[in-house]
Design an enzyme around this catalytic site. Structure first.
Site, PDB file in Angstrom:
ATOM      1  N   SER A  27       4.322   4.939  -7.400  1.00 19.74           N
ATOM      2  CA  SER A  27       3.859   5.148  -6.029  1.00 19.74           C
ATOM      3  C   SER A  27       3.619   3.843  -5.257  1.00 19.74           C
ATOM      4  O   SER A  27       3.610   3.863  -4.034  1.00 19.74           O
ATOM      5  CB  SER A  27       2.558   5.953  -6.040  1.00 19.74           C
ATOM      6  OG  SER A  27       1.533   5.237  -6.693  1.00 19.74           O
ATOM      7  N   LYS A  56      -2.218  -2.191  -1.352  1.00 24.42           N
ATOM      8  CA  LYS A  56      -1.749  -0.809  -1.350  1.00 24.42           C
ATOM      9  C   LYS A  56      -2.723   0.008  -0.511  1.00 24.42           C
ATOM     10  O   LYS A  56      -3.944  -0.189  -0.606  1.00 24.42           O
ATOM     11  CB  LYS A  56      -1.690  -0.292  -2.795  1.00 24.42           C
ATOM     12  CG  LYS A  56      -1.107   1.114  -2.937  1.00 24.42           C
ATOM     13  CD  LYS A  56      -1.014   1.533  -4.402  1.00 24.42           C
ATOM     14  CE  LYS A  56      -0.355   2.899  -4.566  1.00 24.42           C
ATOM     15  NZ  LYS A  56      -0.229   3.276  -5.987  1.00 24.42           N
ATOM     16  N   SER A  90       2.883   3.692 -11.769  1.00 26.03           N
ATOM     17  CA  SER A  90       3.007   3.407 -10.336  1.00 26.03           C
ATOM     18  C   SER A  90       3.030   1.925  -9.962  1.00 26.03           C
ATOM     19  O   SER A  90       3.355   1.597  -8.832  1.00 26.03           O
ATOM     20  CB  SER A  90       1.880   4.093  -9.565  1.00 26.03           C
ATOM     21  OG  SER A  90       2.185   5.450  -9.401  1.00 26.03           O
TER      22      SER A  90
END
Lengths: 97, 479, 485
Positions: free
Chosen positions: B151, B76, B175
């Site tokens: 996210s 990420k 997330s």
């Protein structure tokens, strides 16, 4: 949230809220604040605020740092991502005290 | 090769069925091919990954390898990496390369894993749809008109589309778990403090936790093993033994007490019954438990998270790194324009919210009150774990929604995290698992464990996946 | 008709090797930003970890002022934007400081007063903005960012600049005793903010205060407070009102002026720092720390007066700095080896006047003294046993300062041994009397006061004859005897 409060908050946060966005922000933030109001009726008189999620049995062991120098001059490397430097200083517009 | 899990790749690489180089060439080709439609990578690590793959092949040749040598992973774009940009999907950091490596990525690197790229996300991890990314939204591989969740949407989409067998993610309010559910993959959010936060760009420090997103539970166990443990650089990382997670995957669930939190099943549109009945067949006993303050988790979260975020994001001031406006007239102008140009709408909204709830006169009514509610929510879980071993509930109220559907209405967006947020507030571990389909879209459940009881969650999840095939389904367009 | 009310906030830089939340060095005067690490710069993703020694030092201070040490204290974030505040917030203790209420005794004009201390808390220092270095821009050096500070807050109980300075000096002495700070004010290791207000004498309610920021010497504290009191009284007498504001002391004009960057009332939005867990103090550890505390200034002062029979003024001067007190005690220890009946007062005199005089002249401190306590002890003992006259001793001292060596050897080399043998002295006296028969006659016929003058003449001749080595006291006695016979 009214316009004045919004502008005050924006100043504290060093953000610019464009005039065109003011009413939108005010509406959205007011909605969120209204939603948050749900908490108010809950009686929390004797409830200790929880700042850290780990129960103390897991945190009592957490160590402090021993006083040792572990970081040495890395200025060149660390200033590579800096937008404005001169003679090893970070540069900003003049500050008035 | 792209259909293999980490454990399968491990075997093939050790057996020298194919080389690391060929594996990475294949994956990178796929990433390049599909990223245009999915937009799940912000940075593709093409050349560097191939170099490392060659080195890994040499290591295999010399017999000098660890369990993870040569295995692919995507990170990420919130983890600081020295050899790739770290943008947090924000204009603020669009040109930022960190001068240091996060603990999570460093640990995986040290153990020989090779990063294929940095994945798309909501800007600074603030969002539940990946639509707040400065680099444009990421799409759901099951239906590219839908969001992958957020996210960690890019990580979820990349794993679901089989562009990488695994990815890292972070979970502040869901997330990891919400996009895992939307994309039909496995996602683990460990106990707060289980994994170091050093080098992970902070959103809400008391809630953020790094975790992993994989195709099955066995891989999640493998990766958690690699990243868990105390880090002297993170004062909130726990000093608590790390068990061997893979060793207990095959334990029997007979007699384990599974709790179903009542408020998570009220008006639930997602069918978790098939999964629950598998657990029953596996010998678990099922109990109803109450979490009386669960409904308050969303309001409490949307006080605490923006408050911490407003302070965490103050360091983005255009002075030492990140976006700086052109020709600032004075200091205030430097701050205000750099920040206003650098941050997107959702980030600004949360900064403003947090600034407001922390300001004089409101602190007690909002921040302190939210921290008290947080205590009550945590206590509910602690009480529940007195009578059950783990909990099961939904990850999301619906399947993946359409791009743009909730973008204009922040509050509705916030409510899509209703089942995940409480777990972050309480600091507990949770494991998201695929558990079927509704209208051809994946649905997910989450198992919630007691503090540091990841081993039981992985054990239970693995046992479920031994009996079911939901996790093996892949989106047809990306096979 | 007016009285001033002053409270001080003193920032003491703790003497740790590394910073409070990072492993950067704390050396003074490093090249810009060479002691600013990832954490000090507040890069994305970095985290603070608290330095254990900063906690230990804060606790030592708390114990020394008899304050309660908080079993749990909390670090909070103070949010504000400024270029020297890299994270956009300062980590400081707000609601639960590590050190609670305590007290510090001061002596002013020989009377004692106990000054109440409200609290002391740990925090990180900010960096430095330098305004005169670059054209049309400010230069930011973050070496100081993250230096460990203990902020010590007094109650508003000081009533004059003299009291404020006495309190600061007592604080300075205490922190140097504890070894928790080098106390170097020129390098900013001790800085002071003064809250000053005035009110009509007898009024209980406090007047509006102005805060004067960052004063960095005892003298400036005195000047700044005096100026500010006068300014406020002037203002009030002319019917004006004091504004609650932050002011700066300008050492060139010796005045205070309003600080422009602080004109906007800030809202610091304090909240507990989620990156740092509460600091828990183990009572057993604290107990051990209390037992290991060094002797404190008040106790040392009393001991010096009693054990060494020193007048309070000498003891006070010696105890001002622990290194000086230590040096004195080393002299005494060495002198005791040489002479059982040690001249403690004489040792103090030589240390305080000759040694300190010389050091001050060279702007040095006791640590820089070239003469060892052993050598100084030898010197004083040689004065005490009359080997050296005080005039000779000064000559020896001067040589010793340039080239430290064994004192007896040096006396030998300089040929400075005092003649105390009566038979030798008698011989010289007899010679002089014979050579100056006229003066002898005059002496014998003179009145008492005239005799004194003549006596001086004879002594001078004798000293000349003995190359200054005759013991003057003995010469006097023997001479009077010889002349009156």
């Amino acid at each position: 949230m009214d316009k004045k409060t919004l502008i005050d908050m924006a100043y504290l946060a060093r953000l610019i809220v464009e005039e065109a966005d003011v009413s939108n922000y005010c509406t959205q933030l007011s909605q969120i604040l209204h939603f948050i109001e749900q908490m108010q009726p809950i009686n929390t008189d004797h409830v200790e605020p929880l700042a850290h999620p780990l129960p103390t049995i897991y945190t009592s062991l957490i160590a402090l740092r021993t006083d040792q120098i572990t970081e040495f001059n890395q200025r060149e490397q660390l200033q590579r991502c800096a937008p404005s430097i001169q003679d090893g200083f970070y540069v900003v517009p003049p500050v008035i005290e | 090769m792209h259909q293999f899990t980490l454990s399968e790749l491990q075997q093939h690489l050790h057996a020298r069925d194919f080389s690391c180089r060929s594996l990475f060439e294949h994956l990178l080709t796929r990433i390049t091919q599909y990223n245009t439609s999915l937009n799940c990578f912000i940075h593709i690590n093409s050349d560097h990954a191939l170099q490392q793959a060659e080195l890994a092949d040499k290591a295999f040749h010399q017999g000098n390898v660890t369990a993870l040598t040569g295995l692919p992973i995507a990170h990420k774009d919130i983890f600081c990496t020295q050899h790739m940009p770290t943008t947090c999907a924000s204009k603020m950091l669009a040109n930022f390369t960190a001068p240091y490596e996060s603990t999570v990525t460093a640990k995986l690197l040290d153990q020989g894993m090779i990063c294929v790229g940095k994945t798309n996300m909501d800007e600074f991890a603030m969002g539940s749809s990946n639509e707040s990314s400065f680099f444009g939204p990421c799409k759901n591989p099951w239906d590219i008109s839908r969001v992958p969740g957020g996210s960690s949407g890019g990580s979820a989409a990349a794993v679901a589309a089989q562009l990488t067998p695994a990815a890292t993610g972070t979970d502040t309010g869901g997330s990891i778990r919400q996009p895992a559910a939307f994309c039909g993959i496995t996602g683990l959010k460990p106990t707060y403090g289980r994994v170091s936060r050093w080098g992970m760009v902070a959103f809400a420090s008391s809630l953020d936790q790094a975790g992993v997103m994989t195709r099955d539970v066995a891989d999640a166990a493998l990766l958690l093993q690699a990243i868990a443990g105390h880090d002297a650089k993170d004062a909130t990382s726990a000093i608590h033994p790390v068990p061997n997670y893979s060793a207990t995957l095959m334990q029997s669930l007979a007699g384990k007490r599974l709790g179903l939190p009542k408020p998570m099943f009220e008006n639930l549109q997602i069918d978790l019954e098939p999964a629950i009945s598998v657990f029953k067949q596996l010998g678990a006993t099922v109990h109803s438990v109450d979490l009386p303050h669960l409904a308050l988790s969303v309001p409490a979260y949307y006080v605490i998270a923006p408050a911490e975020c407003s302070s965490n994001l103050s360091r983005f001031d255009g002075v030492r790194f990140g976006h700086r406006c052109k020709d600032p007239a004075d200091l205030q102008d430097l701050y205000q324009r750099s920040r206003s140009e650098g941050f997107g709408a959702e980030v600004k909204r949360r900064i403003l919210m947090g600034t407001y709830t922390l300001s004089t006169g409101y602190y007690d009514a909002y921040y302190k009150k939210a921290q008290q509610i947080r205590r009550l929510i945590q206590q509910d879980f602690i009480d529940a774990f007195k009578s059950v071993d783990f909990l099961l509930g939904p990850c999301t109220p619906t399947t993946a929604f359409k791009l743009g559907e909730k973008q204009l209405d922040p509050l509705t967006m916030y409510l899509s995290d209703i089942y995940t947020i409480a777990i972050n507030l309480a600091g507990l571990p949770a494991l998201a698992l695929p558990c079927g389909f509704q209208q051809d879209l994946p649905i997910g459940l989450q198992l919630i464990g007691n503090f540091f009881d990841e081993a039981l969650l992985l054990n239970a999840g693995h046992q479920l996946q031994q009996q079911t095939h939901w996790h093996k389904a892949t989106p047809a367009s990306f096979n | 008709m007016w009285e001033a009310v002053i409270g001080l906030e003193v920032h003491v830089q703790l003497a740790t090797r590394s910073k409070i939340f990072s492993g950067s060095a704390t050396n003074f005067g490093a090249q810009p930003n060479t002691q600013a690490s990832l954490v000090d710069l507040g890069l994305p993703g970095v985290l603070p970890v608290l330095n254990a020694d900063a906690v230990r030092m804060a606790c030592m201070f708390g114990l020394a002022i008899k304050a309660e040490i908080a079993p749990t204290s909390i670090f909070a974030r103070k949010n504000y934007f400024y270029p020297d505040s890299p994270k956009g917030y300062q980590i400081s203790q707000y609601e639960q400081p590590i050190v609670g209420k305590g007290q510090l005794d001061i002596t002013l004009d020989q009377s004692q007063k106990s000054i109440a201390i409200t609290r002391a808390h740990l925090e990180e220092d900010a960096g430095k903005s330098i305004h005169d270095r670059l054209p049309h821009a400010s230069a930011i050096d973050l070496n100081r960012a993250g230096m460990p500070l203990l902020e010590i807050v007094s109650e508003p109980v000081l009533s004059s600049s003299a009291e404020a300075v006495a309190y600061l000096k007592a604080l300075h002495t205490l922190i140097t005793y504890l070894g928790i700070s080098d106390g170097n004010m020129a390098e900013g290791s001790m800085r002071c903010d003064a809250n000053v207000s005035v009110r009509p004498r007898g009024q209980t309610q406090l007047g509006t205060r102005a805060e004067i920021k960052n004063i960095n010497s005892f003298r400036f504290v005195e000047k700044a407070i005096d100026y500010e009191i006068a300014r406020q009284i002037d203002l009030l007498e002319q019917g004006g009102r004091v504004q609650q504001e932050t002011r700066l002391f300008d050492s060139h004009t010796q005045t205070t002026r309003i600080m422009r960057s602080k004109e906007h009332a800030n809202d610091y939005r304090y909240f507990p720092d989620p990156d740092l867990l509460p600091v828990n103090i183990d009572p057993q550890w604290l107990q051990q720390l209390a037992e290991q505390l060094p002797e404190l200034p008040a106790a040392k002062l009393e001991r010096f007066q009693q054990a060494y029979e020193l007048p309070s003024q000498d003891a006070l001067q010696l105890c001002q700095h622990p290194a000086l007190a230590d040096y004195y005690e080393q002299i005494i220890q060495q002198a005791q080896h040489l002479k059982s009946n040690t001249p403690t007062k004489l040792c103090a005199n030589w240390l305080l006047s000759e040694v300190l005089g010389q050091l001050n002249k060279n702007q040095q401190s006791i640590q820089d003294c070239p003469i060892t306590p052993q050598q100084l002890a030898q010197l004083v003992v040689r004065i005490d046993d009359q080997t050296l006259s005080s005039k000779m001793a000064k000559q020896v001292f001067e040589s010793l300062w340039i080239k430290p060596q064994d004192v007896d050897d040096l006396i030998e080399q300089l040929g400075l041994k005092q003649v105390t043998d009566n038979s030798i002295l008698q011989k010289i006296i007899n010679e002089i009397i014979q050579q100056n028969a006229e003066q002898v006659q005059q002496y014998q016929q003179s009145t008492e006061d005239k005799r004194k003058k003549l006596l001086g003449f004879f002594v001078g001749q004798i000293m000349k004859q003995s190359k200054g080595q005759a013991n003057p006291q003995q010469v006097n006695e023997l001479l009077i005897k010889a002349l009156t016979n």
